[in-house]
Design a protein around this motif. Structure first.
Motif, mmCIF file in Angstrom:
data_model
loop_
_atom_site.group_PDB
_atom_site.id
_atom_site.type_symbol
_atom_site.label_atom_id
_atom_site.label_comp_id
_atom_site.label_asym_id
_atom_site.label_seq_id
_atom_site.Cartn_x
_atom_site.Cartn_y
_atom_site.Cartn_z
ATOM 1 N N ALA A 9 57.124 -76.548 41.711
ATOM 2 C CA ALA A 9 56.496 -75.574 42.603
ATOM 3 C C ALA A 9 57.110 -75.747 43.986
ATOM 4 O O ALA A 9 57.156 -76.844 44.527
ATOM 5 C CB ALA A 9 54.994 -75.792 42.654
ATOM 6 N N VAL A 10 57.608 -74.637 44.537
ATOM 7 C CA VAL A 10 58.252 -74.668 45.841
ATOM 8 C C VAL A 10 57.252 -74.326 46.935
ATOM 9 O O VAL A 10 57.372 -74.773 48.055
ATOM 10 C CB VAL A 10 59.456 -73.690 45.875
ATOM 11 C CG1 VAL A 10 60.129 -73.689 47.227
ATOM 12 C CG2 VAL A 10 60.445 -74.040 44.786
ATOM 13 N N GLY A 11 56.255 -73.531 46.604
ATOM 14 C CA GLY A 11 55.264 -73.073 47.562
ATOM 15 C C GLY A 11 55.357 -71.579 47.763
ATOM 16 O O GLY A 11 56.328 -70.936 47.342
ATOM 17 N N ASN A 12 54.352 -71.013 48.377
ATOM 18 C CA ASN A 12 54.310 -69.579 48.658
ATOM 19 C C ASN A 12 54.497 -68.728 47.404
ATOM 20 O O ASN A 12 55.148 -67.690 47.429
ATOM 21 C CB ASN A 12 55.346 -69.177 49.711
ATOM 22 C CG ASN A 12 55.075 -69.812 51.045
ATOM 23 O OD1 ASN A 12 53.923 -70.029 51.413
ATOM 24 N ND2 ASN A 12 56.116 -70.139 51.765
ATOM 25 N N GLY A 13 53.947 -69.187 46.273
ATOM 26 C CA GLY A 13 54.040 -68.426 45.037
ATOM 27 C C GLY A 13 55.363 -68.524 44.319
ATOM 28 O O GLY A 13 55.615 -67.806 43.365
ATOM 29 N N LEU A 14 56.238 -69.426 44.755
ATOM 30 C CA LEU A 14 57.557 -69.582 44.148
ATOM 31 C C LEU A 14 57.657 -70.886 43.373
ATOM 32 O O LEU A 14 57.091 -71.908 43.774
ATOM 33 C CB LEU A 14 58.655 -69.577 45.218
ATOM 34 C CG LEU A 14 58.787 -68.333 46.075
ATOM 35 C CD1 LEU A 14 59.790 -68.572 47.197
ATOM 36 C CD2 LEU A 14 59.211 -67.151 45.227
ATOM 37 N N SER A 15 58.395 -70.853 42.289
ATOM 38 C CA SER A 15 58.689 -72.067 41.532
ATOM 39 C C SER A 15 60.107 -71.966 40.987
ATOM 40 O O SER A 15 60.661 -70.876 40.844
ATOM 41 C CB SER A 15 57.678 -72.264 40.401
ATOM 42 O OG SER A 15 57.643 -71.124 39.561
ATOM 43 N N VAL A 16 60.690 -73.117 40.697
ATOM 44 C CA VAL A 16 62.040 -73.190 40.155
ATOM 45 C C VAL A 16 61.938 -73.891 38.801
ATOM 46 O O VAL A 16 61.196 -74.864 38.648
ATOM 47 C CB VAL A 16 62.984 -73.963 41.103
ATOM 48 C CG1 VAL A 16 64.369 -74.101 40.501
ATOM 49 C CG2 VAL A 16 63.059 -73.275 42.455
ATOM 50 N N HIS A 17 62.690 -73.372 37.827
ATOM 51 C CA HIS A 17 62.618 -73.884 36.461
ATOM 52 C C HIS A 17 64.000 -74.088 35.876
ATOM 53 O O HIS A 17 64.957 -73.403 36.266
ATOM 54 C CB HIS A 17 61.889 -72.881 35.552
ATOM 55 C CG HIS A 17 60.573 -72.440 36.074
ATOM 56 N ND1 HIS A 17 59.412 -73.135 35.853
ATOM 57 C CD2 HIS A 17 60.228 -71.351 36.812
ATOM 58 C CE1 HIS A 17 58.409 -72.498 36.432
ATOM 59 N NE2 HIS A 17 58.882 -71.420 37.025
ATOM 60 N N ILE A 18 64.071 -74.988 34.911
ATOM 61 C CA ILE A 18 65.225 -75.106 34.032
ATOM 62 C C ILE A 18 64.680 -74.881 32.636
ATOM 63 O O ILE A 18 63.801 -75.617 32.173
ATOM 64 C CB ILE A 18 65.893 -76.490 34.118
ATOM 65 C CG1 ILE A 18 66.418 -76.758 35.519
ATOM 66 C CG2 ILE A 18 67.028 -76.586 33.088
ATOM 67 C CD1 ILE A 18 66.950 -78.162 35.714
ATOM 68 N N ALA A 19 65.205 -73.849 31.962
ATOM 69 C CA ALA A 19 64.682 -73.496 30.649
ATOM 70 C C ALA A 19 65.656 -72.589 29.915
ATOM 71 O O ALA A 19 66.569 -72.021 30.515
ATOM 72 C CB ALA A 19 63.339 -72.775 30.792
#
Length: 79
Positions: A9-19
């Motif tokens: 979770a990065v914040g402000n409704g953003l997230s980063v994923h590896i999938a």
């Protein structure tokens, strides 16, 4: 997202994923030139005006994916 290896979770409704991602998801994100096999690094947002994903890149190998996860974990421990 079929097989999520890591999420941050990065914040402000953003997230980063590896999938892994379904072919249709990759096409909808405008990244069909990357192919549909393997793992992808992408941003996901829950912001109402911007819902969806942005593919940032394709991970070179499963080993590279695990190395990125290691780097994220290291960052979280030192932050």
């Amino acid at each position: 997202m079929d097989d999520i290896l890591a999420s941050v979770a990065v914040g402000n409704g953003l997230s980063v994923h590896i999938a892994t991602l379904a072919r249709k998801t990759i096409e909808n994100a405008g990244a069909s030139h990357l192919g549909s096999d393997g793992y992808f690094l992408f941003e996901a947002t829950d912001i109402p005006d911007r819902k969806g994903i942005t593919i940032l890149g394709k991970v070179a190998s499963l080993d590279a994916a695990f190395r990125l996860i290691d780097l994220w974990t290291l960052r979280e421990r030192t932050a």
